[in-house]
Design an enzyme around this catalytic site. Sequence first.
Site, short mmCIF file in Angstrom:
data_model
loop_
_atom_site.label_atom_id
_atom_site.label_comp_id
_atom_site.label_asym_id
_atom_site.label_seq_id
_atom_site.Cartn_x
_atom_site.Cartn_y
_atom_site.Cartn_z
N TYR A 115 -24.17 -0.90 15.01
CA TYR A 115 -22.82 -1.06 15.12
C TYR A 115 -23.02 -2.45 13.69
O TYR A 115 -22.77 -3.18 13.85
CB TYR A 115 -22.53 -1.38 16.21
CG TYR A 115 -22.73 -0.51 17.30
CD1 TYR A 115 -21.41 0.09 17.61
CD2 TYR A 115 -23.53 -0.01 18.18
CE1 TYR A 115 -20.70 1.51 18.35
CE2 TYR A 115 -23.29 1.00 18.64
CZ TYR A 115 -22.18 1.67 19.68
OH TYR A 115 -21.29 2.61 20.05
N HIS A 145 -13.77 12.12 23.60
CA HIS A 145 -15.44 11.30 23.56
C HIS A 145 -16.83 11.33 24.47
O HIS A 145 -16.31 10.00 25.58
CB HIS A 145 -15.23 9.70 22.68
CG HIS A 145 -15.98 9.80 22.47
ND1 HIS A 145 -16.78 10.36 21.42
CD2 HIS A 145 -17.19 8.55 22.54
CE1 HIS A 145 -18.33 8.91 20.80
NE2 HIS A 145 -17.77 8.32 21.52
#
Length: 615
Positions: free
Chosen positions: A207, A389
Amino acid sequence: MSPLQVFVIFGVGLALSLAEENVFTHSAVLDAQEKFNLRWFFDKEMITFETTVETRGYVALGFSPNGGMANSDIVIGWVEDGRAELEDRFAHGESQPVLDSRQDWTLHEWQENGTHTTMRFSRKLQTCGAFDRDIKKVTTRVIWAYHAEDPDPQRGPLYHEGRRGTSSLNLLDPPAPTPEWDSPDDVMVFDAFTQNVHVPSDSDTTYWCSAYRIPRLERKHHVIKMEAVIQPGNERLVHHIVLFQCKHDGNESFAHLSGPRCNVVRNALDCRPGRFLLAWATGGNDLSLPEDVGLPVGDDDGDVLIMSTHYDNPHLRDDLYDTSGIRIYYTPVLRTHDGGVMQIGAQVRPTMMIPPGAERFNVYAHCSSSCLKEALPEDGVTVFASFLHTHLAGRSIRDRHFRNGKELKSISSNDAYDFNYQQTTYLKPYVKLLPDDSLMLECGYETKNRHNMTYGGLGTWDEMCMDFLLYYPKIDLDDCGSKAYDYDLASFFGVQNFTYTGRYDVIITKPESHTFFNKSFFEAVHAHRWTQEEIIAFEDYNRRMKYRMACEGKHDYRADDQTEVPPTFQPLIEPSDDECEEEASSRASLHTSQATTVSLVFLVPTVMAWNLASV
């Protein structure tokens, strides 16, 4: 259908001219070389397609259960000697599709020039044909092919020789709003892009966070459109992007605030967690706001952006670099409503568990009325779009809506979810969310080919269960979700007590007779024997288990971390829209009626004969 019949249909279909552009609400380019272009529009009963393909041979479009050719419903068309032909076919396997005994496609118009063939044709969404696939409001696996030659009169369509592909499309989604502004001078563009990031090779999941400041705004502006710009070739590397909004009064440069430790970036700007502005994932579309809604920047939530980019590097390559990000269109011409983004779903924690070997396993996440009562205004908010999602194991997702003990129609759902095609869905009609309402996000997963437990987590092979709702007016609520109640979860595995030795390092302390006493709780989970019966029991246990609320915004909400029980409600029973069931029922009734009539025809003379004989 004979060539003569097709020709006649073409003749009477001239009213729908190829020159008409405004009838189409959707379009897609199906191949990387941009040779196969598709447009379509639909109503409650019919769907009309137009294919424009760089070929003077046949064109094929199909609907597949899984993206392969087997069991696919296929339409093939071509132009030969000034006449157009269209055939309804079905592929039983990896072989030439056979002609369907029912020809359900109607050819409206066609055109062929020196390079391209264009055909416009339509069909009912539901034909009731044995070899036709219904076209539904789910993600459809569309297959396509074309050939340089027309089909052989004796042998039929020739093998496509690699001119084929598969695309996922939401064929029946409402169209996206069309971005409109009075003058180009009214709209400014800002690019939040990473700058040639060297993707780390020491982990398959990274990330990467970067900070940006929109050019200093003296007053509030509205974001009206956002689009992801992914570096060509990096489509599989960039898994998803989340954009947060922060307020920071300093004037320093943010160039140094870019790296794989997002906490460092957020802490430097005192931005935890920040307001959601955008969520985009692989296969996603652009976000265009309705003409009366804008996402505010330069207001109390600031004009500083933090972009979190999830890189997926499963092969730990060291030669991957990326310059991707989000292009933002914003304007000082304010719209009627300030919009916002609210995350609904399961907290990303290992307490979200999906057993291995499951044909389908549902996870349930709650957004309770206790949170919504605190955060929503009396007249509620209006939801106009949804972004669902999950990760790789996700197969279905449904955002269920409850009011006064009764279930309403789902805000958003997809029973054929495709991880590689994550789209923002615009709602029609919009949905009103009131303070006493509650939501339950139901995510279905398939783990038939996995041998270990799948946990909630940040990695691509971990799982998530989320819905990002776009709504107005903007309120102070970023996250309304839930996490499993730890002690109830542990009880399923025979654990009475435990202690945390780290964030997620759990040691079993009771009972002492437990096989994994004084060992990791996750060792016990890993060793559990998952039969189909046990999988079903665990899902039912999760559905009824207590949970802890997540109710987060800038302010502290009393509902946050509150323990609750799943709500009881009257489930929604929607009338069947399956015309085929009704048609079959009508045929059965007619057959029964005819049989009764026939029986009476024979019965009456028999009774009369018996009566006459007795006189």
